[in-house]
Design a protein around this motif. Structure first.
Motif, short mmCIF file in Angstrom:
data_model
loop_
_atom_site.label_atom_id
_atom_site.label_comp_id
_atom_site.label_asym_id
_atom_site.label_seq_id
_atom_site.Cartn_x
_atom_site.Cartn_y
_atom_site.Cartn_z
N GLY A 121 -4.36 -11.81 3.35
CA GLY A 121 -5.53 -12.14 2.55
C GLY A 121 -6.82 -11.59 3.09
N MET A 122 -6.78 -10.45 3.75
CA MET A 122 -7.96 -9.93 4.43
C MET A 122 -8.72 -8.89 3.60
SD MET A 122 -8.04 -8.40 8.29
CE MET A 122 -9.58 -7.87 9.04
N TYR A 123 -8.13 -8.39 2.53
CA TYR A 123 -8.75 -7.29 1.79
C TYR A 123 -9.19 -7.79 0.43
CZ TYR A 123 -9.21 -2.57 -0.22
OH TYR A 123 -9.68 -1.43 -0.81
N ARG A 124 -10.45 -7.52 0.07
CA ARG A 124 -10.96 -7.94 -1.23
C ARG A 124 -11.65 -6.75 -1.90
NH1 ARG A 124 -16.31 -11.68 0.04
NH2 ARG A 124 -17.35 -10.22 1.41
N THR A 125 -11.06 -6.29 -2.95
CA THR A 125 -11.67 -5.21 -3.72
C THR A 125 -10.89 -5.02 -5.00
OG1 THR A 125 -12.38 -2.90 -3.67
CG2 THR A 125 -10.28 -3.41 -2.64
N SER A 126 -11.55 -4.50 -6.01
CA SER A 126 -10.89 -4.14 -7.26
C SER A 126 -10.64 -2.64 -7.32
CB SER A 126 -11.75 -4.57 -8.46
OG SER A 126 -13.04 -3.97 -8.38
N LEU A 127 -11.04 -1.93 -6.27
CA LEU A 127 -10.88 -0.48 -6.21
C LEU A 127 -9.49 -0.12 -5.71
CD1 LEU A 127 -14.33 0.44 -4.61
CD2 LEU A 127 -13.71 0.54 -7.04
N SER A 152 -1.61 -0.55 -5.06
CA SER A 152 -2.16 0.74 -4.63
C SER A 152 -2.23 0.87 -3.12
CB SER A 152 -3.56 0.93 -5.22
OG SER A 152 -4.46 -0.07 -4.75
N THR A 153 -2.21 -0.27 -2.40
CA THR A 153 -2.19 -0.24 -0.94
C THR A 153 -0.78 -0.34 -0.38
OG1 THR A 153 -4.39 -1.29 -0.85
CG2 THR A 153 -3.04 -1.40 1.14
N VAL A 154 0.02 -1.24 -0.95
CA VAL A 154 1.32 -1.56 -0.37
C VAL A 154 2.37 -0.49 -0.67
CG1 VAL A 154 3.20 -3.24 -0.33
CG2 VAL A 154 0.83 -4.03 -0.37
N ILE A 155 2.43 -0.01 -1.91
CA ILE A 155 3.51 0.91 -2.29
C ILE A 155 3.46 2.22 -1.50
CG2 ILE A 155 4.42 2.31 -4.19
CD1 ILE A 155 3.92 -0.06 -6.04
N ASN A 213 1.51 -10.06 -3.48
CA ASN A 213 0.67 -8.90 -3.80
C ASN A 213 0.84 -8.41 -5.24
OD1 ASN A 213 -0.95 -7.97 -1.41
ND2 ASN A 213 1.06 -8.08 -0.42
N LEU A 214 1.63 -9.14 -6.04
CA LEU A 214 1.81 -8.83 -7.47
C LEU A 214 2.22 -7.36 -7.67
CD1 LEU A 214 -1.26 -10.76 -8.93
CD2 LEU A 214 1.09 -11.55 -8.69
N LEU A 215 3.25 -6.93 -6.98
CA LEU A 215 3.69 -5.54 -7.03
C LEU A 215 4.49 -5.23 -8.30
CD1 LEU A 215 4.83 -5.04 -3.31
CD2 LEU A 215 2.57 -4.60 -4.33
N GLY A 216 5.10 -6.24 -8.90
CA GLY A 216 5.89 -6.01 -10.11
C GLY A 216 7.16 -5.21 -9.82
N ASP A 217 7.77 -4.69 -10.89
CA ASP A 217 9.01 -3.94 -10.73
C ASP A 217 8.79 -2.59 -10.06
OD1 ASP A 217 10.45 -5.98 -11.77
OD2 ASP A 217 10.82 -5.07 -13.73
N ALA A 259 10.08 0.39 -5.02
CA ALA A 259 9.64 0.88 -3.71
C ALA A 259 10.39 0.16 -2.58
CB ALA A 259 8.14 0.69 -3.56
N VAL A 260 10.62 -1.14 -2.75
CA VAL A 260 11.38 -1.89 -1.74
C VAL A 260 12.81 -1.39 -1.66
CG1 VAL A 260 12.37 -4.16 -1.22
CG2 VAL A 260 9.95 -3.97 -1.85
N SER A 261 13.44 -1.17 -2.81
CA SER A 261 14.83 -0.70 -2.82
C SER A 261 14.94 0.68 -2.15
CB SER A 261 15.38 -0.65 -4.25
OG SER A 261 14.68 0.32 -5.02
N GLU A 262 13.96 1.55 -2.40
CA GLU A 262 13.98 2.86 -1.76
C GLU A 262 13.76 2.76 -0.25
OE1 GLU A 262 14.48 6.17 -3.14
OE2 GLU A 262 15.47 4.72 -4.47
N LEU A 263 12.90 1.84 0.16
CA LEU A 263 12.68 1.61 1.59
C LEU A 263 13.98 1.19 2.26
CD1 LEU A 263 10.87 1.09 4.12
CD2 LEU A 263 10.49 -1.21 3.20
#
Length: 626
Positions: free
Chosen positions: A343-349, A380-383, A403-407, A412-416
């Motif tokens: 919870g350290m990052y706050r931005t809509s960018l 946009s940060t995690v993937i 992080n609301l990454l969705g499908d 991305a998780v499956s590929e990792l």
């Protein structure tokens, strides 16, 4: 007792387990199905079990029955009565007072609200004829007077209190009186104390006075003052402690409302102390502003001995967060193991630059094994980070939950998992992954045989449970169960897997811990400030009557200050009357320090002998400094 309980005891005996857990007994928490009295009656004269515990039981008679065990037992050295219905613990402490042959060395009452019994605890502690290793009273509902009563008991028996290795008073209410009583005990005991773990989180304790004695605790390795509000003087004292300590390993300053400048001062003091290695620093939830990022980043560049850093819930914008991450890289810390940024990052960018900075951290610090990014970072940060980790061989623990990454994130998780061969633990709940997404994750286990843990996605499941038809919901449950089954084939013999195991429970002591020899300095204490706390604030005269043993006469109780005409002996403490004119109104707790109606003078027992004593040391220089 029932046949089921008898079989439970046989099983414990066969396995060589010496801890009797009442909460594990069959039917113990079902009303009317289990009679506790025969069990505790048998434990009174038990010579096998060395530990008795009762945790999270709703029965209100548990405290009463467990208390009676200690009127006779001389073998149980560890007692845990945690998270029980609030009750009267007077019976327990009376039993300890009357049974001078008890060997109890670990007392854990965490989460059990004590609304009666602290006066009895005070007398019981004063009469302990052996050492006490651990005293845990966290979240027991104590108010200032009750805390002061307990500290009076510790001050009345330094032979016992100097042996305490862990003291936890967190989540109780300290006022000026309680802080003064704690300061009084610590000021006398710190130089000779064996204290290693001190927790006073969320108490409101006056750190501006108490913290002056922290650096005298030469064995202190964990200090938790989270949830308190240190002023500028307290920050200076914490800096002094961090600079001088030779043993401190973990410092928890979470939720202390620190400014960036104060947090930086403590951080620099901690990491410029070359005597400390592998330090754990928790600065989470201090509400640092974006302007604090620069001074905090400057301080972290000195963190060459950092092992774990927690900056969670200090919400920075892109520039501030990248500055902090770059400072961690520039510190070139060879020991950094865990970085917690929840919870350290706050931005809509878009977060590509932050993702790039995180990649640099992972790539530059091969010692880093755990990275936590729960909440606020977004796809946009995690993937991009997940894609970067395909070939990483150092990170073993990753948290990307909430992080609301969705499908897209599920893919991305499956590929990792298909490519990474180092990751052992992954948390990814709260990412709004659909049943189709979880099927992609399941399919990746055809190639992955190293991952050992994925948390069950309870948040995602709860969402889909209200929207899916029954047949689809059953299909989702089957997929999640198959994922857990796939994890069972992982190699849990990997030595890195030990980091996920819960810390071992403290074993019940087998050998009796002797009293610590009382230094001459403590035998000659005559502190007027404590007397006013004890007489006027700690408890009323009617509450100062110690428990009466059936085989001994009662110890005389203290009379009111106006009627005392001769010294009264209470255990190891003598009350000496002093005639003082006290105004009838307008006395604040702090002013009570200057108004003494009775003087408490500890009277050492010359007949005490000690076997295998601890060897606390003192120096003349420290005496002069104090």
């Amino acid at each position: 007792a029932s046949r089921e309980i008898m079989q439970y005891v046989r099983d414990m005996d066969s396995a060589g387990v010496t801890e009797f857990c009442l909460h594990d007994c069959p039917g113990i928490d079902q009303k009317g199905t289990c009679n506790v009295a025969p069990i505790t009656s048998a434990l009174r004269f038990n010579t096998y079990f060395r530990s008795l515990s009762a945790i999270h039981l709703s029965r209100k008679d548990i405290l009463y029955h467990c208390s009676h065990v200690f009127r006779h037992n001389t073998h149980i050295s560890k007692l845990v009565l945690s998270q029980l219905p609030e009750g009267n613990l007077t019976e327990l402490f009376d039993a300890l007072y009357c049974n001078r042959n008890n060997v109890l060395q670990i007392i854990d009452l965490s989460g059990t609200h004590i609304h009666k019994g602290t006066s009895s605890l005070c007398f019981a502690l004063k009469q302990f004829s052996h050492g006490l290793r651990i005293l845990k009273l966290a979240d027991t509902g104590l108010d200032g007077r009750q805390v002061a009563n307990i500290m009076l008991g510790l001050s009345g028996n330094f032979g016992m209190s100097l042996t305490i290795e862990e003291l936890d008073l967190s989540y109780n209410k300290f006022d000026d009186v309680a802080s003064g009583a704690f300061e009084h005990w610590l000021s006398k005991a710190a130089e000779y104390s064996n204290l290693q773990v001190l927790r006073v989180a969320h108490t409101g304790i006056s750190l501006s006075t108490v913290a002056a004695y922290f650096h005298f605790l030469k064995y202190l390795r964990l200090l938790d003052v989270s949830g308190n509000k240190p002023d500028s003087r307290a920050v200076q004292l914490l800096c002094s402690m961090a600079e001088k300590s030779t043993s401190l390993r973990e410092l928890n300053l979470s939720q202390c409302n620190l400014s960036g400048r104060n947090a930086s001062a403590i951080t620099i003091a901690l990491f410029t102390n070359r005597a400390l290695t592998s330090s754990i620093l928790n600065l989470s939830s201090n509400e640092f502003a974006e302007s604090d990022a620069e001074v905090l980043a400057s301080a972290l560049s000195h963190a060459v001995s950092l092992h774990t850093l927690d900056l969670s819930r200090n919400r920075f914008k892109e520039r501030g967060l990248i500055g902090v991450l770059m400072s961690v890289i520039h510190s070139a810390c060879p020991l950094l193991d865990s970085l917690i940024l929840n919870g350290m990052y706050r931005t809509s960018l878009p977060g590509e630059r932050v993702s790039s900075a995180l990649m640099s951290v992972v790539n530059s610090l091969p010692s880093l094994q755990s990275l936590s990014l729960s909440g606020g970072f977004g796809a946009s940060t995690v993937i991009p980070l997940l894609q970067f980790l395909h070939t990483n061989t150092t990170l073993v623990e990753l948290d990307i939950s909430n992080n609301l990454l969705g499908d897209e994130g599920a893919f991305a998780v499956s590929e990792l998992l298909r490519h990474n061969t180092a990751l052992l633990s992954l948390k990814c709940d709260g990412n709004n992954i659909s049943p189709t997404g979880w099927k992609m994750v399941l399919a990746s286990f055809m190639q992955n045989h190293t991952l050992s843990f994925i948390d069950l996605p309870w948040n995602d499941y709860a969402k889909w449970a209200t929207n899916l038809p029954d047949d689809k919901l059953r299909e989702l449950r089957a997929v999640l169960i198959d994922i857990q089954r796939a994890l069972q084939t992982a190699n849990s013999a990997d030595p890195r897997f030990s980091r996920f195991m819960p810390p071992p429970a403290v074993e019940a002591p087998v050998d009796l811990l002797p009293l610590c020899p009382i230094p001459k300095k403590l035998r000659q204490i005559s502190d007027h400030s404590m007397s006013s706390l004890a007489v006027d604030k700690v408890s009323s005269p009617s509450q100062q009557n110690p428990p009466v043993s059936p085989k001994s006469s009662a110890i005389p109780s203290s009379a009111s200050s106006s009627s005392l005409s001769a010294p009264v002996v209470m255990g190891s403490v003598t009350v000496v009357p002093v005639s003082v004119s006290v105004p009838s109104s307008g006395i604040s707790p702090r002013n009570m320090y200057q108004i003494s109606s009775n003087v408490f003078i500890p009277q050492p027992d010359a007949s005490l002998t000690f076997s295998s004593p601890l060897s606390p040391t003192s120096s003349s220089s420290s005496d002069q400094s104090r």
